[in-house]
Each structure stands twice: as structure tokens, then as C-alpha cells.
Design a protein around this motif. Structure first.
Motif, PDB file in Angstrom:
ATOM      1  N   LEU A   1     -38.468  59.532 -37.839  1.00  0.00           N
ATOM      2  CA  LEU A   1     -38.853  58.199 -38.306  1.00  0.00           C
ATOM      3  C   LEU A   1     -40.052  57.646 -37.551  1.00  0.00           C
ATOM      4  O   LEU A   1     -40.655  56.657 -37.979  1.00  0.00           O
ATOM      5  CB  LEU A   1     -37.666  57.234 -38.176  1.00  0.00           C
ATOM      6  N   LEU A   2     -40.392  58.256 -36.429  1.00  0.00           N
ATOM      7  CA  LEU A   2     -41.485  57.735 -35.609  1.00  0.00           C
ATOM      8  C   LEU A   2     -42.688  58.666 -35.577  1.00  0.00           C
ATOM      9  O   LEU A   2     -43.818  58.207 -35.396  1.00  0.00           O
ATOM     10  CB  LEU A   2     -40.999  57.502 -34.170  1.00  0.00           C
ATOM     11  N   TRP A   3     -42.448  59.984 -35.747  1.00  0.00           N
ATOM     12  CA  TRP A   3     -43.516  60.956 -35.579  1.00  0.00           C
ATOM     13  C   TRP A   3     -43.528  61.937 -36.749  1.00  0.00           C
ATOM     14  O   TRP A   3     -42.501  62.242 -37.333  1.00  0.00           O
ATOM     15  CB  TRP A   3     -43.324  61.750 -34.280  1.00  0.00           C
TER      16      TRP A   3
ATOM     17  N   SER B   1     -47.077  51.060 -32.173  1.00  0.00           N
ATOM     18  CA  SER B   1     -45.961  50.541 -31.388  1.00  0.00           C
ATOM     19  C   SER B   1     -45.074  51.661 -30.839  1.00  0.00           C
ATOM     20  O   SER B   1     -44.274  51.434 -29.942  1.00  0.00           O
ATOM     21  CB  SER B   1     -45.114  49.589 -32.240  1.00  0.00           C
ATOM     22  N   SER B   2     -45.196  52.860 -31.399  1.00  0.00           N
ATOM     23  CA  SER B   2     -44.419  53.996 -30.903  1.00  0.00           C
ATOM     24  C   SER B   2     -45.137  54.594 -29.698  1.00  0.00           C
ATOM     25  O   SER B   2     -46.051  55.412 -29.845  1.00  0.00           O
ATOM     26  CB  SER B   2     -44.256  55.065 -32.010  1.00  0.00           C
ATOM     27  N   SER B   3     -44.732  54.179 -28.521  1.00  0.00           N
ATOM     28  CA  SER B   3     -45.443  54.599 -27.314  1.00  0.00           C
ATOM     29  C   SER B   3     -44.726  55.709 -26.564  1.00  0.00           C
ATOM     30  O   SER B   3     -45.243  56.211 -25.569  1.00  0.00           O
ATOM     31  CB  SER B   3     -45.627  53.406 -26.374  1.00  0.00           C
ATOM     32  N   GLN B   4     -43.525  56.113 -27.007  1.00  0.00           N
ATOM     33  CA  GLN B   4     -42.770  57.153 -26.322  1.00  0.00           C
ATOM     34  C   GLN B   4     -42.581  58.355 -27.247  1.00  0.00           C
ATOM     35  O   GLN B   4     -42.405  58.198 -28.457  1.00  0.00           O
ATOM     36  CB  GLN B   4     -41.395  56.630 -25.875  1.00  0.00           C
ATOM     37  N   LEU B   5     -42.605  59.540 -26.660  1.00  0.00           N
ATOM     38  CA  LEU B   5     -42.356  60.781 -27.398  1.00  0.00           C
ATOM     39  C   LEU B   5     -41.270  61.557 -26.665  1.00  0.00           C
ATOM     40  O   LEU B   5     -41.365  61.804 -25.466  1.00  0.00           O
ATOM     41  CB  LEU B   5     -43.623  61.637 -27.484  1.00  0.00           C
TER      42      LEU B   5
ATOM     43  N   PRO C   1     -38.495  62.906 -33.307  1.00  0.00           N
ATOM     44  CA  PRO C   1     -37.980  61.751 -34.065  1.00  0.00           C
ATOM     45  C   PRO C   1     -38.708  61.614 -35.414  1.00  0.00           C
ATOM     46  O   PRO C   1     -39.889  61.246 -35.460  1.00  0.00           O
ATOM     47  CB  PRO C   1     -38.274  60.560 -33.140  1.00  0.00           C
TER      48      PRO C   1
ATOM     49  N   ARG D   1     -48.080  59.734 -34.608  1.00  0.00           N
ATOM     50  CA  ARG D   1     -47.094  58.667 -34.718  1.00  0.00           C
ATOM     51  C   ARG D   1     -47.461  57.766 -35.893  1.00  0.00           C
ATOM     52  O   ARG D   1     -48.626  57.611 -36.245  1.00  0.00           O
ATOM     53  CB  ARG D   1     -47.011  57.869 -33.418  1.00  0.00           C
ATOM     54  N   TYR D   2     -46.453  57.164 -36.482  1.00  0.00           N
ATOM     55  CA  TYR D   2     -46.672  56.322 -37.665  1.00  0.00           C
ATOM     56  C   TYR D   2     -47.224  54.954 -37.300  1.00  0.00           C
ATOM     57  O   TYR D   2     -47.814  54.283 -38.139  1.00  0.00           O
ATOM     58  CB  TYR D   2     -45.366  56.156 -38.448  1.00  0.00           C
ATOM     59  N   SER D   3     -47.036  54.533 -36.034  1.00  0.00           N
ATOM     60  CA  SER D   3     -47.453  53.188 -35.651  1.00  0.00           C
ATOM     61  C   SER D   3     -47.880  53.195 -34.192  1.00  0.00           C
ATOM     62  O   SER D   3     -47.389  53.992 -33.377  1.00  0.00           O
ATOM     63  CB  SER D   3     -46.302  52.191 -35.858  1.00  0.00           C
TER      64      SER D   3
END
Length: 800
Positions: A634-636, A672-676, A632, A668-670
Motif C-alpha cells: 500500500l505504500l511502495w 509522506s511515506s518516509s520509512q521502508l 508494503p 513510494r506512492y507519497s
């Protein structure tokens, strides 16, 4: 006229002096540029110069009227020079009404007190784009890896149209794909566009086809007759590759036939009985016969019946004197007792036969259901001198004190898996494939031995420099070297060779004292000194001498393949709270190789993110590529230039010593992103691909997932083993012998090995036990015995 010019000159000079300008010709800061009139919208032409008293446009050689000019002026604060700017509009009608030898054009003329300057010419054209392409692309069919060329000539237009293709590629007017792939099949459209419009050509369909290719020939089938002249055949299929998208089918025959001759089996026949021997002191005499009239040949049956006959001497040959009547009474009583015992034995025998469909020599199948036995082994002392010398560095050592019949599997099944903390937090892993079975009677009673197994990954370079052979299994050592065995032990070794397609020559090798590997036997040959039973993932070996053994494979062609086990582990980056590391392993598909990975990952806190998968790696010299996909964005983020990593062919094919590993570092950018979620692609270039799906939480969890222990060792109960061996070790009237037992247990090749054993049936049962360690299914043995009994019952009574 002169007065006017003088006045103009004086006025200009005065104005110039008034503005403090020095003597210079006008210099254009902005000149008119070429323009296109789209539809009916007029265009503007602009000029800017300094110093300039006046600026006028001149179009097509004629001055543009002053009323059509829009002008303004200002003073450059830096230099104090006057800057004048002028614009005019040019309409579509003006351009259409002009019929000169060249395009409609305009330029600017600027005046200063010293003279005039002219700008560049700017052309004005009416933009358009015709509807019809001068050449549409044409559909085509090309073979796989062929070249695709599509031609396209756009419609006439001003300005000239730019061309692009709707599918992936860009070019001038042609689309060229040098090596066509199947994915290049599709509909292609040429798109032409300029400032006026965009036009689409007719669609061209491209079909990439694959011509069929023959697979390798299968092995010749067995001769279709049991003996004599017959036919055998072999076949091939049009699947290498299969024709696709209209490709041509293979030319030639798919089946070949050949004549064959099979030697007819000759059943054995008894020769004449010998003369009776003289009467012995026991009042018995004997005679014999041999199975030589004829001898059994080419798989023929052995003679039925007995080779030695014994009978009591009669006719006064054993007469003894009777001294008195009391001796007569004594002998009469003894005779009556003997008769009674004989009658009792006959009654018991008839009763037992009525209770068992096998007769007295084969056990009831229900007796096998209690055949499972657990075993407790005492772990040997650390400093025991009988263990292997300390200079070796084994990956795994199992040591047992042996005092009775023994059967155990590899230590991760017996010890490591029993320790709950070892593989946590990995999910249920069950390792099998390495086992050692010492049958009953293998070691003399009242004798104690410290017995060990060692499992090592060996590098194939130790076999032979630049040789084609590679290790297909770990090296398994059992000892000690002086272990005294009276019958063969059964060792099971896991391997990673894909043996179903017969692309290998596989050998059992033993390491000598100078660390070289010598051949013991080829697994498809017959030998009286060793026995190999090769299965898809394991090989069962009967051995009589301790030592270090391994399975070695020599590829016969580039289709030879070894199985790889693929696994992906993950763990948070300890140096970066936002980081997460994925580690992908590609190891030989054997339990021990994966065990090394699992133990190493536990020590670093890794988690297995998906069930490991298997793929075939072929001996065609192509490398192995590992890539990460669908991260992803936008998240990673992932470290640049690391999304695809590669192992060379030799690293994967011949080096077994260390697990192959590649790592992907993500961030991860934040918090709050706990799933990969992502995919790991593992593929051999021009070969098979496997996808490992990753979906995990990157937050460390406190939960503990325990591992499942392996199955317990089992063996055939001693009493049952003894009765089966007694029944089948010698031929009897019902035709039951160890060859029939081997046939029913599907262990009917290399029978010459069993024939050399003191108890062939016992060795066959040992091999069967090793072969069924995983399932522990004694029911199949009972079914085989039951089938033998039914066959014999249907045959009726055999002649004595």
C-alpha cells in the motif's frame, strides 16, 4: 369454427395493417432458460418476441392457463414492430407432481398474422446436495520429492457439485502434487458446493517424511597407542539428511575401526666422550661426544646435556717460569681479582634466580605487558622509482619507508580507516586480514628500503582454463623485487574457504614473470623453503622472496564451500524524488573484497542498511538467487519482474574480479511515506538461505557516523625477543629448546622448516606475532613461558 377462424384472421390482418407491420413470423428476442428450484422458492420463466400478437407457455405438452401468464407489450421505436413479453411462475409442487419420462420442461409459442414460432425447451429441476461424500480423501505418508495424490468424489447433487481443496491446490476431484515438500505436510479437506449448499469431507492428514542419509566419513582418528599396534576409527552421522517425520534411520554402521601401527619414538643417547685435546695456549683442553647411541627417531627426545666439554689444563701442563718476586705479586693480585669477580657473578646469578622462576635465561612475564609499540611510517613519494611499475592497476597500494623493525597491516586499517570521511556514513567497519611483518634483523642496519604491498582481486580464469582451482584469497604482492632479507618475513593473507570440513586442497601459489601461477607448497605439506599456518579465515606464511602470492583451492567434492559476505546498501534515486534504490552485494568473505564495495558505495552516497552477513556457497553447480520480500504494497511499488534475480554458479564460484551486485528499484506512492521495511532473501538453489532485514528512513539525513580506526601494530620488545631466542635456540640442561617453545605456542608442525633457520626461536616468534596481530595479546606468550618454567621446576634438577 370457420367463422371464428375467419374473424381471427381478419382481425389479425387488420391489427397488423394498423401497426404497419410487414409479413414475417415471430422472432424470439429472449427464450426461457434452464432453471433450478432452491428449497421452496418458485422460479420465473420469461419469453420475448417480435412481431407477436400473442405468446403462450406450454409445459410438459399442455397449455398453461391464460390466467397464469403475466404479459406486457411495447413498440420498438426503431422498427415500429410490436414486442410482446410473457412470464410464468413454476413452483416446487408443480415439478414434484410431474412424473414424466424426462425432466419438467416448458417452451413458448408466439403468433403473428403469418403463423407461429416455438422457442427452445427450458428444463426446471429441483436443486439439492446430499450430505455424504461418495469418496472421502484418505491420509497418506510420502517421501520428500515424492508424489501426493488425494482422491475425492463429492456427494450426489443437482446441479453437479464443484470441488475445491482447502489447502492451496485446485483440481477436479483429485489433488496432485508432483514433488512433495516438507511444507506440504498438513490436513487437507475436500469441499463440494453448488447453489444449494457447501459440504466438507473428512480431513485427510498428509505427512511428508525424510529418510535419513549418512554424512561423509570423518578422517581416521590418530592411533590410540603411542607406539606399536593399536586401533584407529572413523565415524559418520545420520544427518545428511537427518530422518524427519517418521522417516527411516540410516542403515549400516556409524563407526568403522581399523588396526594401525605407530613407530615408537626413540630417545637420543650420548656416545662415548672423545679423548681430551692437547692443551691450548689458553691453558684449556676440550673433548666431545655425539647424540648417536642411539640417534633420536620418530619424535624421540634429543640428548640432554652438552656435546662439548672444556676444562683448564692442570698437573703442570701450563707451568710458566717466574722471573722475580714482583711478577709473583702481580699474578697473585690478578688471581685475587679474578676470584672476586667470579664470586660477584655467582652472587648476582643467585639473586636473579631468586627473583625469577624462569632463571636467568627466560624473562619475567610481567616484562611482556609493556610490549605494545606504536609505529610511525613515512608515506613514500608518489614518483619513487622503487615502487611497482605503472602498467599495473592495483586496487590498493601501501608503501612504507623501512629503517627499523617494522610491522603493519592492510592500508584500510592504517590509512583509509583513519580518514573519517572515507566510509561515512557507514557504521563502524573494521577491516583486518592482510598484514606484513619484517622481524628485527631482517634488514641490515643503516639500510633503507621503500617497501610496498599491493592487493588485487584476481579472476580464477587466469589460473588454468577449465581447471577446478579457484582463488580463495586476493593476490598480495610485497616488494620491491630486490629486497634483501636475512630472515623470513611473516605475511598474513585472508581467505574465504570453508576449511573446517577438509573438502579442499589448498595451495600457496606465486606468479611468475610470464604471469602464470606456479605452486610454492600445499598448506598441509611440510617444506624447508616455506611455512604455511592455515586458520579458519587467514593463512600466515613465512617467506624469503618478494613477489605476488595467493591462496588457491581445489574442491575435493561438491560439499566444498566458500564464504560469501552479503550486504545491502540503499540510496535515494536522484532522478526520481519518490524513488529509492536497494543494492545487494555478494562478495568473497575477505576484508579487501568488501572494502571495494564500501568505497564504491561511499562515492555514490550509499548507506549500509544492516550488518553484513555470511553464508556458505557450495560447489554443487547450483545458482544463487536474490529476492525481495514483504514490501508494503500500500505504500511502495517495485518494478515488475524484478523481485527475484539470479547469479549463475560460475559467476559466484570462480569470478572474483568484480563484486556481484543486483539492484531493486522501488517507488513510494507519497512523500509522506518516509520509512521502508522489507526483507532481502539470498539463497543457493537447494541450499542455505540468509535473510537481510531492511528498515530505514528514505529521507536523507545530515548526521555523520564516523568509523573506528584499526588496532595499532605491535611487536615483542627487542630485549625480550633476544633473551627468549638465546634461551631456546640451543638445548640446555633444563631441556628448554625451540621445539618446546613451538609446542607451547601451538606452532608444532613442519618443524623441519624451523630447523633450517639460523635462529629457529626468532622465526617462531615472528610467526606468533603475525598470528596475534588482531588481539595484540602478549599475555598468552607470557603464559606459555610461565608454563614451561612450572614444568621444569616440577621436574627438579636435571643431571649435568
Amino acid at each position: 369454427m370457420k367463422a371464428i377462424i375467419s374473424f381471427y384472421s381478419l382481425g389479425a390482418r387488420g391489427e397488423a395493417l394498423q401497426h404497419g407491420q410487414s409479413g414475417t413470423l415471430p422472432h424470439f428476442l429472449e427464450e426461457p432458460v434452464d432453471a433450478y428450484i432452491v428449497k421452496s422458492n418458485p422460479i420465473k420463466l420469461r419469453c420475448q418476441a417480435r412481431p407477436a400478437l400473442q405468446i403462450f407457455f406450454k409445459c410438459n405438452g399442455e397449455w398453461v392457463h391464460q390466467s397464469q401468464h403475466m404479459s406486457q407489450e411495447h413498440t420498438d421505436l426503431g422498427t415500429g414492430l410490436k414486442i410482446r413479453e410473457v412470464m410464468i411462475n413454476v413452483s416446487r409442487q408443480q415439478v414434484e407432481d410431474f412424473h414424466g419420462p424426462e425432466d419438467y420442461w416448458c417452451l413458448c409459442v408466439a403468433w403473428s398474422h403469418l403463423g407461429t414460432s416455438k422457442s427452445r425447451k427450458a428444463t426446471v429441476r429441483i436443486a439439492y446436495l446430499r450430505k455424504n461424500f461418495e469418496q472421502d480423501p484418505q491420509g497418506t505418508e510420502v517421501p520428500l520429492n515424492g508424489m501426493i495424490v488425494l482422491h475425492c468424489r463429492p456427494p450426489e447433487g443437482v446441479p453437479v457439485a464443484e470441488v475445491e481443496w482447502l489447502k492451496n491446490e485446485e483440481g477436479d476431484h483429485n489433488l496432485i502434487i508432483s514433488e512433495a515438500r516438507l511444507s506440504d505436510s498438513g490436513n487437507y479437506t475436500c469441499v463440494a458446493s453448488n447453489i444449494v449448499a457447501k459440504r466438507r469431507s473428512a480431513t485427510a492428514t498428509v505427512v511428508v517424511y525424510v529418510n535419513g542419509g549418512w554424512s561423509s566419513w570423518t578422517d581416521w582418528s590418530p592411533c590410540n597407542v603411542r607406539c606399536g599396534r593399536g586401533v584407529q576409527k572413523r565415524s559418520r552421522t545420520c544427518t545428511n539428511p537427518a530422518p524427519l517425520n517418521g522417516g527411516a534411520f540410516c542403515e549400516g554402521m556409524s563407526v568403522q575401526k581399523s588396526t594401525c601401527n605407530t613407530l615408537c619414538p626413540v630417545d637420543g643417547g650420548w656416545g662415548e666422550w672423545s679423548e681430551w685435546s692437547p692443551c691450548s695456549s689458553d691453558c684449556e683442553r676440550q673433548r666431545s661426544r655425539e647424540c648417536t647411541a642411539p640417534e633420536p627417531k620418530h619424535g624421540g627426545r634429543l640428548c640432554d646435556g652438552v656435546a662439548l666439554a672444556t676444562e683448564n689444563c692442570t698437573g703442570g701442563l701450563c707451568t710458566q717460569s717466574v722471573e722475580n718476586s714482583s711478577d709473583v705479586a702481580l699474578y697473585s693480585g690478578l688471581a685475587a681479582g679474578v676470584v672476586t669477580v667470579v664470586l660477584l657473578i655467582i652472587a648476582v646469578t643467585l639473586y636473579r634466580r631468586s627473583q625469577s622462576e624462569y632463571g636467568v635465561d627466560v624473562i619475567d612475564s610481567s616484562a611482556l605487558t609493556g610490549g605494545f609499540q606504536s609505529f610511525s611510517f613515512k608515506t613514500s613519494r608518489q614518483a619513487n622509482p622503487l615502487l611497482i611499475n605503472s602498467s599495473m592497476q592495483p586496487d590498493l597500494t601501501v608503501s612504507r619507508t623501512y629503517t627499523s623493525p617494522m610491522c603493519f597491516q592492510d592500508s584500510i586499517d592504517k590509512e583509509l580507516m583513519a580518514e573519517r570521511s572515507l566510509l561515512d556514513p557507514l557504521p563502524d567497519l573494521k577491516v583486518k586480514g592482510i598484514s606484513l611483518l619484517v622481524p628485527h634483523g631482517g634488514i641490515a642496519e643503516d639500510t633503507t628500503w621503500e617497501t610496498y604491498m599491493i592487493i588485487n582481486q584476481e579472476d580464477s580464469s587466469t589460473l588454468c582454463e577449465d581447471g577446478p582451482e579457484i582463488f580463495l584469497s586476493p593476490a598480495v604482492t610485497y616488494g620491491p623485487p630486490g629486497l634483501d632479507l636475512s630472515c623470513p618475513i611473516a605475511m598474513t593473507i585472508a581467505h574465504c574457504g570453508e576449511v573446517a570440513a577438509d573438502n579442499w586442497t589448498i595451495r600457496l601459489k606465486r606468479q611468475t614473470q610470464d604471469n602464470k601461477w606456479e605452486e610454492v607448497m600445499s598448506v598441509d605439506e611440510e617444506s624447508t623453503s616455506c611455512y604455511c599456518l592455515l586458520e579458519a579465515q587467514r593463512c600466515h606464511v613465512l617467506l624469503e622472496h618478494p613477489g605476488r602470492y595467493a591462496l588457491v583451492g581445489e574442491p575435493l567434492n561438491q560439499e566444498a564451500a566458500k564464504r560469501l559476505r552479503l550486504a545491502v546498501f540503499g540510496s535515494p534515486d536522484t532522478s526520481n524524488s519518490l524513488g529509492f534504490s536497494l543494492r545487494v552485494y555478494c562478495v568473497d568473505d575477505t576484508p579487501h573484497a568488501f572494502q571495494e564495495v564500501a568505497v564504491g558505495e561511499r562515492s555514490r552516497g550509499g548507506r549500509l542498511l544492516e550488518e553484513p552477513k555470511m553464508m556458505l556457497f557450495r560447489g554443487n553447480t547450483f545458482s544463487l538467487q536474490v529476492s525481495i520480500q514483504d514490501v508494503p504494497q500500500l505504500l511502495w511499488s517495485i518494478k515488475p519482474f524484478t523481485t527475484c534475480q539470479e547469479f549463475s554458479f560460475s559467476q559466484v564460484w570462480a569470478s572474483n574480479q568484480h563484486p556481484l551486485q543486483c539492484a531493486f528499484s522501488l517507488e513510494r506512492y507519497s512523500h509522506s511515506s518516509s520509512q521502508l521495511s522489507c526483507k532481502i532473501s539470498v539463497r543457493q538453489v537447494k541450499g542455505e538461505e540468509q535473510i537481510l532485514q531492511v528498515y530505514t528512513s528514505v529521507v536523507e539525513s545530515d548526521c555523520t557516523i564516523t568509523s573506528q580506526t584499526g588496532s595499532r601494530a605491535f611487536k615483542i620488545p627487542l630485549s625480550i625477543r633476544q633473551r627468549i631466542s638465546a634461551t631456546f635456540d640451543t638445548a640446555n640442561a633444563k631441556g628448554k629448546d625451540w621445539q618446546l617453545l613451538a609446542q607451547k605456542l601451538h606452532i608444532d608442525r613442519n618443524l623441519c622448516y624451523f630447523a633450517c633457520q639460523e635462529s629457529p626461536s626468532s622465526v617462531i616468534l615472528s610467526l606468533w606475532e603475525a598470528q596475534h596481530q588482531d588481539s595484540g595479546d602478549l599475555d598468552s606468550l607470557a603464559s606459555a613461558l610461565e608454563e614451561i618454567g612450572k614444568v621444569q621446576d616440577s621436574d627438579g634438577d636435571c643431571p649435568q
